[in-house]
Design a protein around this motif. Structure first.
Motif, PDB file in Angstrom:
ATOM      1  N   GLY A  20       0.805  -1.241  -0.034  1.00 45.30           N
ATOM      2  CA  GLY A  20      -0.063  -0.001  -0.091  1.00 45.30           C
ATOM      3  C   GLY A  20       1.050   1.296  -0.065  1.00 45.30           C
ATOM      4  N   ALA A  21      -0.021   2.288   0.075  1.00 45.78           N
ATOM      5  CA  ALA A  21       1.075   3.752   0.134  1.00 45.78           C
ATOM      6  C   ALA A  21       1.714   3.708   1.335  1.00 45.78           C
ATOM      7  CB  ALA A  21      -0.193   4.778   0.153  1.00 45.78           C
ATOM      8  N   ALA A  22       3.056   4.226   1.079  1.00 44.18           N
ATOM      9  CA  ALA A  22       4.015   4.392   2.145  1.00 44.18           C
ATOM     10  C   ALA A  22       4.877   5.649   1.785  1.00 44.18           C
ATOM     11  CB  ALA A  22       4.790   3.051   1.911  1.00 44.18           C
ATOM     12  N   ARG A  23       5.678   5.855   2.872  1.00 44.15           N
ATOM     13  CA  ARG A  23       6.626   7.054   2.755  1.00 44.15           C
ATOM     14  C   ARG A  23       8.076   6.482   2.893  1.00 44.15           C
ATOM     15  NH1 ARG A  23       4.776  11.244   6.974  1.00 44.15           N
ATOM     16  NH2 ARG A  23       4.180   9.530   7.760  1.00 44.15           N
ATOM     17  N   LEU A  24       8.852   6.720   2.073  1.00 41.42           N
ATOM     18  CA  LEU A  24      10.366   6.365   2.194  1.00 41.42           C
ATOM     19  C   LEU A  24      11.215   7.467   2.964  1.00 41.42           C
ATOM     20  CD1 LEU A  24      12.910   4.658   1.242  1.00 41.42           C
ATOM     21  CD2 LEU A  24      12.938   6.177  -0.885  1.00 41.42           C
ATOM     22  N   PHE A  25      11.968   7.374   4.041  1.00 46.67           N
ATOM     23  CA  PHE A  25      12.803   8.401   4.690  1.00 46.67           C
ATOM     24  C   PHE A  25      14.168   8.033   4.353  1.00 46.67           C
ATOM     25  CE2 PHE A  25       8.754   8.674   6.624  1.00 46.67           C
ATOM     26  CZ  PHE A  25       8.662   9.919   6.931  1.00 46.67           C
ATOM     27  N   VAL A  26      14.950   9.100   3.998  1.00 44.96           N
ATOM     28  CA  VAL A  26      16.277   9.026   3.790  1.00 44.96           C
ATOM     29  C   VAL A  26      17.079  10.274   4.274  1.00 44.96           C
ATOM     30  CG1 VAL A  26      18.409   8.602   2.141  1.00 44.96           C
ATOM     31  CG2 VAL A  26      16.191   7.748   1.656  1.00 44.96           C
ATOM     32  N   ARG A  27      18.046  10.129   4.968  1.00 48.84           N
ATOM     33  CA  ARG A  27      18.671  11.469   5.666  1.00 48.84           C
ATOM     34  C   ARG A  27      19.525  11.911   4.502  1.00 48.84           C
ATOM     35  NH1 ARG A  27      17.161  11.529  10.465  1.00 48.84           N
ATOM     36  NH2 ARG A  27      17.135   9.837  11.817  1.00 48.84           N
ATOM     37  N   ARG A  28      19.568  13.239   4.344  1.00 50.48           N
ATOM     38  CA  ARG A  28      20.351  13.974   3.275  1.00 50.48           C
ATOM     39  C   ARG A  28      21.668  13.625   3.103  1.00 50.48           C
ATOM     40  NH1 ARG A  28      18.523  20.006   4.400  1.00 50.48           N
ATOM     41  NH2 ARG A  28      16.323  19.979   3.466  1.00 50.48           N
ATOM     42  N   HIS A  29      22.508  13.157   4.081  1.00 50.82           N
ATOM     43  CA  HIS A  29      23.829  12.820   4.039  1.00 50.82           C
ATOM     44  C   HIS A  29      23.995  11.252   3.676  1.00 50.82           C
ATOM     45  CE1 HIS A  29      23.207  12.020   8.352  1.00 50.82           C
ATOM     46  NE2 HIS A  29      23.582  11.205   8.265  1.00 50.82           N
ATOM     47  N   ASP A  30      22.703  10.502   3.516  1.00 50.56           N
ATOM     48  CA  ASP A  30      22.879   8.935   3.356  1.00 50.56           C
ATOM     49  C   ASP A  30      22.514   8.706   2.011  1.00 50.56           C
ATOM     50  OD1 ASP A  30      23.819   7.955   5.820  1.00 50.56           O
ATOM     51  OD2 ASP A  30      21.730   8.162   6.843  1.00 50.56           O
ATOM     52  N   MET A  31      22.333   9.871   1.162  1.00 48.24           N
ATOM     53  CA  MET A  31      21.974   9.713  -0.278  1.00 48.24           C
ATOM     54  C   MET A  31      23.287   9.814  -1.234  1.00 48.24           C
ATOM     55  SD  MET A  31      19.187   8.772  -1.992  1.00 48.24           S
ATOM     56  CE  MET A  31      17.613   9.435  -1.829  1.00 48.24           C
ATOM     57  N   ALA A  32      23.909   8.642  -1.407  1.00 47.13           N
ATOM     58  CA  ALA A  32      25.063   8.507  -2.052  1.00 47.13           C
ATOM     59  C   ALA A  32      25.222   8.854  -3.402  1.00 47.13           C
ATOM     60  CB  ALA A  32      25.887   7.232  -1.736  1.00 47.13           C
ATOM     61  N   ILE A  33      26.110   9.739  -4.070  1.00 45.95           N
ATOM     62  CA  ILE A  33      25.881  10.037  -5.441  1.00 45.95           C
ATOM     63  C   ILE A  33      26.591   8.906  -6.189  1.00 45.95           C
ATOM     64  CG2 ILE A  33      26.641  12.031  -7.065  1.00 45.95           C
ATOM     65  CD1 ILE A  33      26.392  13.999  -4.713  1.00 45.95           C
ATOM     66  N   ALA A  34      26.125   8.684  -7.446  1.00 43.15           N
ATOM     67  CA  ALA A  34      26.639   7.758  -8.370  1.00 43.15           C
ATOM     68  C   ALA A  34      26.379   8.265  -9.682  1.00 43.15           C
ATOM     69  CB  ALA A  34      26.077   6.388  -8.104  1.00 43.15           C
ATOM     70  N   PRO A  35      27.152   7.573 -10.739  1.00 40.08           N
ATOM     71  CA  PRO A  35      27.352   8.036 -12.037  1.00 40.08           C
ATOM     72  C   PRO A  35      25.687   7.670 -12.519  1.00 40.08           C
ATOM     73  CG  PRO A  35      29.117   6.840 -11.787  1.00 40.08           C
ATOM     74  CD  PRO A  35      28.450   6.681 -10.453  1.00 40.08           C
ATOM     75  N   ALA A  36      25.367   8.561 -13.499  1.00 42.99           N
ATOM     76  CA  ALA A  36      23.783   8.207 -14.258  1.00 42.99           C
ATOM     77  C   ALA A  36      23.703   6.807 -14.580  1.00 42.99           C
ATOM     78  CB  ALA A  36      23.738   9.060 -15.308  1.00 42.99           C
ATOM     79  N   GLY A  37      22.322   6.286 -14.026  1.00 43.90           N
ATOM     80  CA  GLY A  37      22.232   4.805 -14.614  1.00 43.90           C
ATOM     81  C   GLY A  37      22.567   3.768 -13.401  1.00 43.90           C
ATOM     82  N   ALA A  38      23.334   4.230 -12.315  1.00 40.01           N
ATOM     83  CA  ALA A  38      23.945   3.414 -11.458  1.00 40.01           C
ATOM     84  C   ALA A  38      23.261   3.141  -9.910  1.00 40.01           C
ATOM     85  CB  ALA A  38      25.487   3.933 -11.015  1.00 40.01           C
ATOM     86  N   GLY A  39      22.014   3.866  -9.963  1.00 41.98           N
ATOM     87  CA  GLY A  39      21.382   3.908  -8.627  1.00 41.98           C
ATOM     88  C   GLY A  39      19.913   3.904  -8.785  1.00 41.98           C
ATOM     89  N   PRO A  40      18.990   3.584  -8.058  1.00 40.93           N
ATOM     90  CA  PRO A  40      17.590   3.506  -8.058  1.00 40.93           C
ATOM     91  C   PRO A  40      16.935   4.996  -8.306  1.00 40.93           C
ATOM     92  CG  PRO A  40      18.170   3.459  -5.468  1.00 40.93           C
ATOM     93  CD  PRO A  40      19.535   3.273  -6.418  1.00 40.93           C
ATOM     94  N   PHE A  41      17.701   5.931  -8.033  1.00 37.85           N
ATOM     95  CA  PHE A  41      17.052   7.252  -8.237  1.00 37.85           C
ATOM     96  C   PHE A  41      18.042   7.791  -9.355  1.00 37.85           C
ATOM     97  CE2 PHE A  41      16.124   6.444  -3.957  1.00 37.85           C
ATOM     98  CZ  PHE A  41      14.749   6.186  -3.696  1.00 37.85           C
ATOM     99  N   GLU A  42      17.411   8.787 -10.026  1.00 39.83           N
ATOM    100  CA  GLU A  42      18.200   9.348 -11.028  1.00 39.83           C
ATOM    101  C   GLU A  42      17.524  10.869 -11.259  1.00 39.83           C
ATOM    102  OE1 GLU A  42      20.165   7.614 -14.440  1.00 39.83           O
ATOM    103  OE2 GLU A  42      18.951   8.835 -15.808  1.00 39.83           O
ATOM    104  N   GLY A  43      18.239  11.775 -11.592  1.00 39.80           N
ATOM    105  CA  GLY A  43      17.716  13.270 -11.537  1.00 39.80           C
ATOM    106  C   GLY A  43      18.822  14.236 -12.164  1.00 39.80           C
ATOM    107  N   ALA A  44      18.211  15.457 -12.396  1.00 43.86           N
ATOM    108  CA  ALA A  44      19.170  16.512 -12.605  1.00 43.86           C
ATOM    109  C   ALA A  44      19.417  17.328 -11.386  1.00 43.86           C
ATOM    110  CB  ALA A  44      18.546  17.204 -13.811  1.00 43.86           C
ATOM    111  N   ILE A  45      20.731  17.891 -11.532  1.00 48.36           N
ATOM    112  CA  ILE A  45      21.067  18.883 -10.383  1.00 48.36           C
ATOM    113  C   ILE A  45      20.689  20.372 -10.907  1.00 48.36           C
ATOM    114  CG2 ILE A  45      22.838  19.982  -9.370  1.00 48.36           C
ATOM    115  CD1 ILE A  45      24.358  17.621  -9.625  1.00 48.36           C
ATOM    116  N   ARG A  46      19.768  20.893  -9.956  1.00 46.22           N
ATOM    117  CA  ARG A  46      19.202  22.141 -10.403  1.00 46.22           C
ATOM    118  C   ARG A  46      19.574  23.227  -9.557  1.00 46.22           C
ATOM    119  NH1 ARG A  46      12.748  22.264 -10.345  1.00 46.22           N
ATOM    120  NH2 ARG A  46      13.011  23.156  -8.222  1.00 46.22           N
TER     121      ARG A  46
END
Length: 349
Positions: free
Chosen positions: A269-295
């Motif tokens: 069902g509906a849920a919420r995912l919690f991640v601390r800002r410093h626990d989100m490791a940066i990886a090259p494009a295509g290498a992680g579950p999340f992808e996005g553009a730096i604004r």
């Protein structure tokens, strides 16, 4: 002195300030009551002090019923946020006040009182200000004098209500360290109220996280930070990224896209995912579950904070992450993100 609070209920009209609260405080412990405004932390402190009374429940101090005694009989020292020093009295006389108004049967002689006050001013490292008036002191000095005055009567318990809330950030940090050192020296059972998570985690032996009149979690600073028991605790302590997700038999989805992360046993069902800002490791494009553009990227001392528009949902989901300064980030760069640690809670939690 050990303290035990059992099934405490306190209402103001239809508002439940405390809702069946249970708490044990060990002898000599330094405990923080942490929570937002209206969580019930100050009401609980005042009930322990004898400045307020519950609608039902029990308070025991060293196994004795505290509710049968008034505030003056509980041998509690109370330190307020705004010092509450007597402006017409010198520092010395402020600290001596509680000793001089004691009943004659237990009041000490003048020589003993003066020795006690001098010892306390030495303890808080302000003996050189004995003849000054509160208006001649800094905020940090006033708070230390207020603490010395609370200790003068040799309380069994020391209670502090937002003791550093009226001070600037630099002075607050200095006094946190000082209070911790002082407690290690005097070992008086102490409870302090704060809405400042950093203050609670830095000073206390254990932290009690409260919300809406209930206790959400009790634990050491490490336990409540690293293993938050509820969504509220995770969101309140530390800076968290919170994303609405869906949990189903085949995993976790964000905006309909599957994420390559475990559901941690969360119910479908509906849920919420919690991640601390410093626990989100940066990886090259295509290498992680999340992808996005730096604004946007801005620096904060040893870290940099990047605003990232996640792919999908037309880039409307925007999060902020923290990264070391040695990892160069540029606006427009496409990156992947891999959570080192995260928690999933049901949406209604």
């Amino acid at each position: 002195m050990a303290i035990e609070v059992r099934n405490i209920v306190k209402k103001f009209g239809s508002f439940a300030a405390l809702d069946n609260v249970d708490l044990k405080v060990a002898d000599g412990e330094l405990l923080a009551l942490l929570g937002p405004s209206g969580s019930g932390k100050t009401t609980l402190l005042r009930i322990i002090a004898g400045l307020d009374w519950p609608d039902s429940g029990e308070v025991a101090i060293d196994g004795e019923n505290a509710l049968s005694r008034g505030a003056s009989e509980r041998q509690v020292g109370f330190v307020f946020q705004h010092y509450a020093l007597f402006r017409h009295m010198t520092v010395f006389e402020n600290v001596a006040f509680g000793l001089r108004v004691q009943p004659r049967a237990i009041r000490k002689d003048e020589a003993t009182i003066r020795a006690r006050v001098k010892g306390l001013l030495d303890l808080v490292q302000l003996d050189w200000l004995a003849n000054r008036y509160p208006s001649q002191l800094s905020g940090g000095q006033r708070q230390r004098i207020a603490l010395a005055r609370a200790l003068a009567i040799e309380p069994r318990i020391l209670l502090l209500d937002e003791p550093f809330g009226a001070l600037d950030a630099k002075v607050r940090k200095e006094l946190r360290q000082w209070l911790r050192s002082l407690h290690n020296e005097i070992h008086v059972t102490s409870i302090f109220v704060t809405h400042d998570q950093e203050e609670a985690l830095e000073v206390a032996n254990r932290v009690v996280v409260m919300d809406k009149g209930r206790i959400e979690q009790i634990g050491t600073p490490g336990e409540v930070y690293d293993n938050p028991a509820t969504a509220f605790v995770h969101g309140f302590i530390g800076e968290s990224i919170v994303l609405p997700v869906d949990v189903s038999g085949d995993g976790v989805r964000l905006d309909g896209r599957p994420l390559d992360i475990a559901a941690q046993g969360a119910a479908p069902g509906a849920a919420r995912l919690f991640v601390r800002r410093h626990d989100m490791a940066i990886a090259p494009a295509g290498a992680g579950p999340f992808e996005g553009a730096i604004r946007h990227v801005r620096s904060f001392g040893p870290i940099q904070r990047a605003e990232v528009a996640l792919s999908g949902n037309e880039g409307r989901t925007v999060i902020e992450i923290d990264a070391p300064r040695d990892r160069e980030l540029q606006a427009g760069e496409i990156i992947s993100l891999q959570p080192r640690r995260y928690r999933i809670f049901a949406a209604q939690d």
